[in-house]
Design a protein around this motif. Sequence first.
Motif, PDB file in Angstrom:
ATOM      1  N   HIS A  40      58.306  41.108  99.884  1.00  0.00           N
ATOM      2  CA  HIS A  40      57.474  40.419 100.852  1.00  0.00           C
ATOM      3  C   HIS A  40      56.366  41.316 101.399  1.00  0.00           C
ATOM      4  O   HIS A  40      55.701  40.944 102.348  1.00  0.00           O
ATOM      5  N   GLU A  41      56.172  42.485 100.800  1.00  0.00           N
ATOM      6  CA  GLU A  41      55.151  43.397 101.285  1.00  0.00           C
ATOM      7  C   GLU A  41      53.806  43.193 100.590  1.00  0.00           C
ATOM      8  O   GLU A  41      52.861  43.891 100.867  1.00  0.00           O
ATOM      9  N   ARG A  42      53.732  42.247  99.663  1.00  0.00           N
ATOM     10  CA  ARG A  42      52.456  41.954  99.022  1.00  0.00           C
ATOM     11  C   ARG A  42      51.470  41.467 100.074  1.00  0.00           C
ATOM     12  O   ARG A  42      51.869  40.855 101.056  1.00  0.00           O
ATOM     13  N   ASP A  43      50.191  41.706  99.835  1.00  0.00           N
ATOM     14  CA  ASP A  43      49.233  41.224 100.830  1.00  0.00           C
ATOM     15  C   ASP A  43      49.158  39.695 100.773  1.00  0.00           C
ATOM     16  O   ASP A  43      49.546  39.063  99.799  1.00  0.00           O
ATOM     17  N   ILE A  44      48.664  39.122 101.840  1.00  0.00           N
ATOM     18  CA  ILE A  44      48.665  37.668 102.022  1.00  0.00           C
ATOM     19  C   ILE A  44      47.899  36.961 100.907  1.00  0.00           C
ATOM     20  O   ILE A  44      48.359  35.954 100.380  1.00  0.00           O
ATOM     21  N   SER A  45      46.739  37.480 100.533  1.00  0.00           N
ATOM     22  CA  SER A  45      45.936  36.800  99.506  1.00  0.00           C
ATOM     23  C   SER A  45      46.651  36.790  98.159  1.00  0.00           C
ATOM     24  O   SER A  45      46.587  35.804  97.433  1.00  0.00           O
ATOM     25  N   GLU A  46      47.333  37.887  97.831  1.00  0.00           N
ATOM     26  CA  GLU A  46      48.079  37.937  96.579  1.00  0.00           C
ATOM     27  C   GLU A  46      49.250  36.953  96.603  1.00  0.00           C
ATOM     28  O   GLU A  46      49.505  36.250  95.628  1.00  0.00           O
ATOM     29  N   ARG A  47      49.931  36.895  97.711  1.00  0.00           N
ATOM     30  CA  ARG A  47      51.061  35.949  97.850  1.00  0.00           C
ATOM     31  C   ARG A  47      50.570  34.506  97.772  1.00  0.00           C
ATOM     32  O   ARG A  47      51.185  33.661  97.122  1.00  0.00           O
ATOM     33  N   ASN A  48      49.443  34.213  98.432  1.00  0.00           N
ATOM     34  CA  ASN A  48      48.874  32.862  98.381  1.00  0.00           C
ATOM     35  C   ASN A  48      48.460  32.484  96.970  1.00  0.00           C
ATOM     36  O   ASN A  48      48.717  31.365  96.519  1.00  0.00           O
ATOM     37  N   ALA A  49      47.810  33.413  96.270  1.00  0.00           N
ATOM     38  CA  ALA A  49      47.402  33.140  94.889  1.00  0.00           C
ATOM     39  C   ALA A  49      48.620  32.903  94.007  1.00  0.00           C
ATOM     40  O   ALA A  49      48.656  31.958  93.222  1.00  0.00           O
ATOM     41  N   ARG A  50      49.620  33.735  94.160  1.00  0.00           N
ATOM     42  CA  ARG A  50      50.835  33.593  93.348  1.00  0.00           C
ATOM     43  C   ARG A  50      51.493  32.235  93.589  1.00  0.00           C
ATOM     44  O   ARG A  50      51.887  31.551  92.650  1.00  0.00           O
ATOM     45  N   SER A  51      51.608  31.833  94.843  1.00  0.00           N
ATOM     46  CA  SER A  51      52.255  30.540  95.118  1.00  0.00           C
ATOM     47  C   SER A  51      51.378  29.372  94.658  1.00  0.00           C
ATOM     48  O   SER A  51      51.899  28.365  94.177  1.00  0.00           O
ATOM     49  N   THR A  52      50.068  29.497  94.770  1.00  0.00           N
ATOM     50  CA  THR A  52      49.162  28.447  94.299  1.00  0.00           C
ATOM     51  C   THR A  52      49.306  28.229  92.804  1.00  0.00           C
ATOM     52  O   THR A  52      49.461  27.093  92.339  1.00  0.00           O
ATOM     53  N   TYR A  53      49.274  29.308  92.027  1.00  0.00           N
ATOM     54  CA  TYR A  53      49.345  29.173  90.565  1.00  0.00           C
ATOM     55  C   TYR A  53      50.753  28.842  90.089  1.00  0.00           C
ATOM     56  O   TYR A  53      50.921  28.155  89.087  1.00  0.00           O
ATOM     57  N   THR A  54      51.747  29.259  90.834  1.00  0.00           N
ATOM     58  CA  THR A  54      53.119  28.852  90.512  1.00  0.00           C
ATOM     59  C   THR A  54      53.276  27.352  90.735  1.00  0.00           C
ATOM     60  O   THR A  54      53.933  26.666  89.947  1.00  0.00           O
ATOM     61  N   SER A  55      52.658  26.830  91.785  1.00  0.00           N
ATOM     62  CA  SER A  55      52.731  25.384  92.024  1.00  0.00           C
ATOM     63  C   SER A  55      52.049  24.621  90.892  1.00  0.00           C
ATOM     64  O   SER A  55      52.540  23.575  90.458  1.00  0.00           O
ATOM     65  N   LEU A  56      50.938  25.131  90.389  1.00  0.00           N
ATOM     66  CA  LEU A  56      50.254  24.480  89.268  1.00  0.00           C
ATOM     67  C   LEU A  56      51.127  24.513  88.009  1.00  0.00           C
ATOM     68  O   LEU A  56      51.149  23.559  87.228  1.00  0.00           O
ATOM     69  N   TYR A  57      51.866  25.607  87.830  1.00  0.00           N
ATOM     70  CA  TYR A  57      52.800  25.732  86.712  1.00  0.00           C
ATOM     71  C   TYR A  57      53.873  24.637  86.800  1.00  0.00           C
ATOM     72  O   TYR A  57      54.159  23.947  85.818  1.00  0.00           O
ATOM     73  N   ILE A  58      54.448  24.462  87.971  1.00  0.00           N
ATOM     74  CA  ILE A  58      55.489  23.441  88.169  1.00  0.00           C
ATOM     75  C   ILE A  58      54.905  22.048  87.933  1.00  0.00           C
ATOM     76  O   ILE A  58      55.498  21.220  87.227  1.00  0.00           O
ATOM     77  N   LEU A  59      53.740  21.778  88.490  1.00  0.00           N
ATOM     78  CA  LEU A  59      53.108  20.474  88.319  1.00  0.00           C
ATOM     79  C   LEU A  59      52.730  20.213  86.863  1.00  0.00           C
ATOM     80  O   LEU A  59      52.842  19.086  86.380  1.00  0.00           O
ATOM     81  N   TYR A  60      52.296  21.255  86.169  1.00  0.00           N
ATOM     82  CA  TYR A  60      51.945  21.106  84.752  1.00  0.00           C
ATOM     83  C   TYR A  60      53.157  20.623  83.959  1.00  0.00           C
ATOM     84  O   TYR A  60      53.077  19.666  83.191  1.00  0.00           O
ATOM     85  N   TRP A  61      54.287  21.286  84.156  1.00  0.00           N
ATOM     86  CA  TRP A  61      55.501  20.894  83.427  1.00  0.00           C
ATOM     87  C   TRP A  61      56.004  19.530  83.872  1.00  0.00           C
ATOM     88  O   TRP A  61      56.499  18.743  83.063  1.00  0.00           O
ATOM     89  N   CYS A  62      55.889  19.224  85.129  1.00  0.00           N
ATOM     90  CA  CYS A  62      56.381  17.957  85.680  1.00  0.00           C
ATOM     91  C   CYS A  62      55.496  16.780  85.272  1.00  0.00           C
ATOM     92  O   CYS A  62      56.001  15.755  84.821  1.00  0.00           O
ATOM     93  N   CYS A  63      54.200  16.908  85.430  1.00  0.00           N
ATOM     94  CA  CYS A  63      53.284  15.775  85.315  1.00  0.00           C
ATOM     95  C   CYS A  63      52.545  15.680  83.991  1.00  0.00           C
ATOM     96  O   CYS A  63      52.151  14.584  83.581  1.00  0.00           O
ATOM     97  N   TYR A  64      52.325  16.775  83.321  1.00  0.00           N
ATOM     98  CA  TYR A  64      51.565  16.726  82.074  1.00  0.00           C
ATOM     99  C   TYR A  64      52.505  16.764  80.873  1.00  0.00           C
ATOM    100  O   TYR A  64      52.467  15.902  80.017  1.00  0.00           O
ATOM    101  N   VAL A  65      53.378  17.747  80.823  1.00  0.00           N
ATOM    102  CA  VAL A  65      54.291  17.878  79.690  1.00  0.00           C
ATOM    103  C   VAL A  65      55.529  16.992  79.881  1.00  0.00           C
ATOM    104  O   VAL A  65      56.097  16.496  78.922  1.00  0.00           O
ATOM    105  N   ARG A  66      55.926  16.819  81.120  1.00  0.00           N
ATOM    106  CA  ARG A  66      57.112  16.025  81.496  1.00  0.00           C
ATOM    107  C   ARG A  66      58.393  16.624  80.914  1.00  0.00           C
ATOM    108  O   ARG A  66      59.194  15.938  80.294  1.00  0.00           O
ATOM    109  N   ASP A  67      58.542  17.898  81.175  1.00  0.00           N
ATOM    110  CA  ASP A  67      59.724  18.637  80.720  1.00  0.00           C
ATOM    111  C   ASP A  67      60.288  19.380  81.929  1.00  0.00           C
ATOM    112  O   ASP A  67      59.585  20.182  82.546  1.00  0.00           O
ATOM    113  N   ASN A  68      61.543  19.143  82.247  1.00  0.00           N
ATOM    114  CA  ASN A  68      62.157  19.756  83.425  1.00  0.00           C
ATOM    115  C   ASN A  68      62.734  21.138  83.163  1.00  0.00           C
ATOM    116  O   ASN A  68      62.934  21.907  84.102  1.00  0.00           O
ATOM    117  N   LEU A  69      63.030  21.474  81.919  1.00  0.00           N
ATOM    118  CA  LEU A  69      63.692  22.739  81.608  1.00  0.00           C
ATOM    119  C   LEU A  69      62.921  23.967  82.100  1.00  0.00           C
ATOM    120  O   LEU A  69      63.519  24.845  82.728  1.00  0.00           O
TER     121      LEU A  69
END
Length: 168
Positions: A40-69
């Motif tokens: 949790h010592e990462r700077d705020i901008s790095e943490r925000n970027a990581r969570s933003t792109y991780t959310s896009l990863y989850i949405l990509y698999w959920c909504c575009y590929v439709r694979d839960n694995l």
Amino acid sequence: MDSLYEQSVDICLRARVYPELHKSLIHLVNTLYRSQSSDHERDISERNARSTYTSLYILYWCCYVRDNLPILRYLESSDDGEHRDPPVEFALKLWRAVIRSNYVQFSQLKCTANPQQLEIISHIIPAMRKTALAVIRSAYLNMAVSDLLVPLAMSQDDSDDDNNNRLE
């Protein structure tokens, strides 16, 4: 080095080049983010970027590929702190709404999505609407479709696939 892949994700989303988006998201989340410490010592901008792109990863698999694995694998390998970051929490809520076919929750979440998230979510909207209408039809409601469109955030075009205006 992360920013190169993050920029690639941004460009691919804007250009709607999903094969390249797939490669960038996979490398970013599964390779680069995993190799970094999750302290949790990462700077705020790095943490925000990581969570933003991780959310896009989850949405990509959920909504575009439709694979839960891949989503389940992510959940297994990540710490709970990441799941509480707002973008990731949003993506996981939307994923749960999709797998539960909960159109009402899905529609409410969709309305709060940012443009990047909405670009990916848009791929599953027709399927979610079709599922919602099928559930309503199976309940044998004898009611005008137009009466249901506003609460379901749909237009008449979404219900015209059966060429009638009544759910019978």
